[in-house]
Scaffold this motif. Structure first.
Motif, PDB file in Angstrom:
ATOM      1  N   GLN A  25       1.690  -0.448   0.023  1.00  0.00           N
ATOM      2  CA  GLN A  25       0.311  -0.006   0.049  1.00  0.00           C
ATOM      3  C   GLN A  25       0.851   1.108  -0.011  1.00  0.00           C
ATOM      4  N   LEU A  26       1.991   1.351   0.826  1.00  0.00           N
ATOM      5  CA  LEU A  26       3.036   2.451   0.642  1.00  0.00           C
ATOM      6  C   LEU A  26       3.614   2.548  -0.920  1.00  0.00           C
ATOM      7  N   PHE A  27       4.281   1.824  -1.574  1.00  0.00           N
ATOM      8  CA  PHE A  27       4.115   1.319  -3.175  1.00  0.00           C
ATOM      9  C   PHE A  27       3.187   2.040  -3.496  1.00  0.00           C
ATOM     10  N   SER A  28       2.190   1.256  -4.158  1.00  0.00           N
ATOM     11  CA  SER A  28       0.768   2.279  -4.537  1.00  0.00           C
ATOM     12  C   SER A  28       1.164   3.307  -4.452  1.00  0.00           C
ATOM     13  N   ALA A  29       0.269   4.116  -2.720  1.00  0.00           N
ATOM     14  CA  ALA A  29       0.758   6.000  -2.948  1.00  0.00           C
ATOM     15  C   ALA A  29       1.761   6.147  -3.526  1.00  0.00           C
ATOM     16  N   ASN A  30       2.899   5.581  -3.265  1.00  0.00           N
ATOM     17  CA  ASN A  30       4.098   6.159  -4.058  1.00  0.00           C
ATOM     18  C   ASN A  30       4.064   6.477  -5.427  1.00  0.00           C
ATOM     19  N   VAL A  31       3.853   5.004  -6.545  1.00  0.00           N
ATOM     20  CA  VAL A  31       3.080   5.402  -7.574  1.00  0.00           C
ATOM     21  C   VAL A  31       2.021   6.240  -8.106  1.00  0.00           C
ATOM     22  N   TYR A  32       1.284   5.955  -6.894  1.00  0.00           N
ATOM     23  CA  TYR A  32       0.315   7.340  -7.522  1.00  0.00           C
ATOM     24  C   TYR A  32       0.613   8.675  -7.898  1.00  0.00           C
ATOM     25  N   PHE A  33       1.666   9.553  -6.891  1.00  0.00           N
ATOM     26  CA  PHE A  33       1.570  10.609  -6.606  1.00  0.00           C
ATOM     27  C   PHE A  33       2.870  10.912  -7.475  1.00  0.00           C
ATOM     28  N   SER A  34       4.600   9.663  -7.320  1.00  0.00           N
ATOM     29  CA  SER A  34       5.704  10.262  -7.783  1.00  0.00           C
ATOM     30  C   SER A  34       5.361   9.503  -9.640  1.00  0.00           C
ATOM     31  N   GLU A  35       4.748   8.591  -9.032  1.00  0.00           N
ATOM     32  CA  GLU A  35       5.036   8.048 -10.745  1.00  0.00           C
ATOM     33  C   GLU A  35       4.094   8.448 -11.656  1.00  0.00           C
ATOM     34  N   LEU A  36       3.063   8.757 -11.116  1.00  0.00           N
ATOM     35  CA  LEU A  36       1.471   8.891 -12.035  1.00  0.00           C
ATOM     36  C   LEU A  36       1.703  10.782 -12.602  1.00  0.00           C
ATOM     37  N   LEU A  37       1.968  11.458 -11.342  1.00  0.00           N
ATOM     38  CA  LEU A  37       2.009  12.708 -11.254  1.00  0.00           C
ATOM     39  C   LEU A  37       3.180  13.881 -11.840  1.00  0.00           C
ATOM     40  N   PHE A  38       4.435  13.324 -11.301  1.00  0.00           N
ATOM     41  CA  PHE A  38       5.994  13.621 -10.985  1.00  0.00           C
ATOM     42  C   PHE A  38       6.666  13.413 -12.398  1.00  0.00           C
ATOM     43  N   HIS A  39       6.692  11.902 -12.331  1.00  0.00           N
ATOM     44  CA  HIS A  39       7.759  11.408 -13.366  1.00  0.00           C
ATOM     45  C   HIS A  39       7.348  11.468 -14.004  1.00  0.00           C
ATOM     46  N   PRO A  40       6.338  11.949 -14.818  1.00  0.00           N
ATOM     47  CA  PRO A  40       6.236  12.300 -16.637  1.00  0.00           C
ATOM     48  C   PRO A  40       6.276  13.895 -17.075  1.00  0.00           C
ATOM     49  N   ALA A  41       6.595  14.764 -15.818  1.00  0.00           N
ATOM     50  CA  ALA A  41       6.691  16.222 -16.111  1.00  0.00           C
ATOM     51  C   ALA A  41       8.605  16.143 -16.013  1.00  0.00           C
ATOM     52  N   VAL A  42       8.754  15.215 -14.657  1.00  0.00           N
ATOM     53  CA  VAL A  42      10.249  14.771 -14.735  1.00  0.00           C
ATOM     54  C   VAL A  42      11.147  14.827 -16.309  1.00  0.00           C
ATOM     55  N   LEU A  43      10.808  13.409 -16.555  1.00  0.00           N
ATOM     56  CA  LEU A  43      11.225  13.504 -18.076  1.00  0.00           C
ATOM     57  C   LEU A  43      10.685  14.089 -19.066  1.00  0.00           C
ATOM     58  N   GLY A  44       9.831  14.996 -19.334  1.00  0.00           N
ATOM     59  CA  GLY A  44       9.605  15.954 -20.321  1.00  0.00           C
ATOM     60  C   GLY A  44      10.514  16.715 -20.002  1.00  0.00           C
ATOM     61  N   VAL A  45      10.718  17.319 -19.045  1.00  0.00           N
ATOM     62  CA  VAL A  45      11.877  18.475 -17.962  1.00  0.00           C
ATOM     63  C   VAL A  45      13.236  18.161 -19.132  1.00  0.00           C
ATOM     64  N   VAL A  46      13.829  16.526 -18.946  1.00  0.00           N
ATOM     65  CA  VAL A  46      14.842  16.407 -19.325  1.00  0.00           C
ATOM     66  C   VAL A  46      14.612  16.236 -20.919  1.00  0.00           C
ATOM     67  N   ALA A  47      13.874  15.370 -21.542  1.00  0.00           N
ATOM     68  CA  ALA A  47      13.849  16.182 -23.106  1.00  0.00           C
ATOM     69  C   ALA A  47      13.725  17.420 -23.250  1.00  0.00           C
ATOM     70  N   VAL A  48      12.942  17.845 -22.559  1.00  0.00           N
ATOM     71  CA  VAL A  48      13.383  19.943 -23.087  1.00  0.00           C
ATOM     72  C   VAL A  48      14.978  20.101 -23.376  1.00  0.00           C
ATOM     73  N   MET A  49      15.871  19.770 -21.948  1.00  0.00           N
ATOM     74  CA  MET A  49      16.973  19.939 -21.975  1.00  0.00           C
ATOM     75  C   MET A  49      17.838  19.586 -23.488  1.00  0.00           C
ATOM     76  N   LEU A  50      17.369  18.388 -23.707  1.00  0.00           N
ATOM     77  CA  LEU A  50      18.326  17.342 -24.908  1.00  0.00           C
ATOM     78  C   LEU A  50      18.123  17.710 -25.836  1.00  0.00           C
ATOM     79  N   PHE A  51      16.314  18.030 -26.613  1.00  0.00           N
ATOM     80  CA  PHE A  51      16.076  18.548 -27.812  1.00  0.00           C
ATOM     81  C   PHE A  51      16.675  20.248 -27.868  1.00  0.00           C
TER      82      PHE A  51
END
Length: 232
Positions: A25-51
């Motif tokens: 349940q702790l891991f699932s809560a981390n997925v809900y917030f860290s992975e689904l909310l924050f993770h795409p934004a982090v990857l997108g910002v890094v992609a901006v830097m690369l391109f």
């Protein structure tokens, strides 16, 4: 960037320990917030830097003299984003494991490890539409980063707010598909079977994964065409 993966596991550990929740349940809560909310934004910002840096730093003219095809150059950039995505998910898993150690509660750890790898791949696929848009628009940093954050936030809100019954058109969006895949695997492969009584998931995990792969392949093809046209 990887340190940001610990932004949610540590405070959520305090909440879960207070409520006497188990590790999954702790891991699932981390997925809900860290992975689904924050993770795409982090990857997108890094992609901006690369391109964008090759344009802003004037290194594009140097790249044009190197005997490397446009498709290979794009593949190298996407590979960097993919590696970061996997590393972020594994760091989030480590934060969850440390949280479980702190509260001295563990359950379904092998399942959590497999889910972390799957989420890393699927969140990368869910971020590809952002990469296509930024390659196509070639706008300034600020506008692009704002668009990326909004993309992640809106996708998370569509999934999380309507978790008991996401309308099918909205459920086809990348971030809700990742959430659907994760919840369906968890409820079918763990003791959290009661989730099936609470959720109205529109797709099976296999269908959600196939849809994400198809969307990712289409985005890669579009990015390759747009990137080549931009460089020309």
């Amino acid at each position: 960037v990887l340190a940001l993966a610990l932004l949610f596991p540590l405070p959520l550990t305090a909440v879960m320990s207070r409520d006497q929740q188990v590790f999954l349940q702790l891991f699932s809560a981390n997925v809900y917030f860290s992975e689904l909310l924050f993770h795409p934004a982090v990857l997108g910002v890094v992609a901006v830097m690369l391109f964008f840096q090759e344009e802003d730093n004037g290194t594009m003219k140097n790249l044009l003299t190197v005997p490397v095809s446009r498709s290979r150059l794009l593949a190298a950039k996407l590979a960097c984003v993919f590696i970061l995505s996997m590393a972020y998910s594994l760091m989030n898993l480590v934060g969850s494991l440390v949280g479980g150690l702190i509260v001295n509660v563990y359950s379904d750890v092998p399942l959590a490890c497999a889910l972390a790898l799957g989420v890393g791949v699927l969140v990368f696929l869910a971020t590809l539409p952002v990469i296509v848009v930024l390659v196509a628009m070639n706008c300034c940093y600020v506008f692009t980063i704002i668009a990326i954050v909004l993309y992640a936030l809106v996708g998370w809100m569509i999934w999380y707010v309507n978790i008991r019954g996401v309308p099918v058109p909205l459920a086809l969006l990348p971030v809700p598909l990742v959430g659907t895949w994760f919840l369906d695997v968890v409820q079918n492969a763990s003791f959290l079977g009661y989730l099936g009584e609470l959720l109205a998931l529109p797709f099976s995990p296999v269908v959600a994964a196939v849809l994400l792969v198809a969307e990712g392949a289409a985005c890669c093809a579009a990015a390759a065409w747009l990137y080549g046209r931009t460089r020309e």
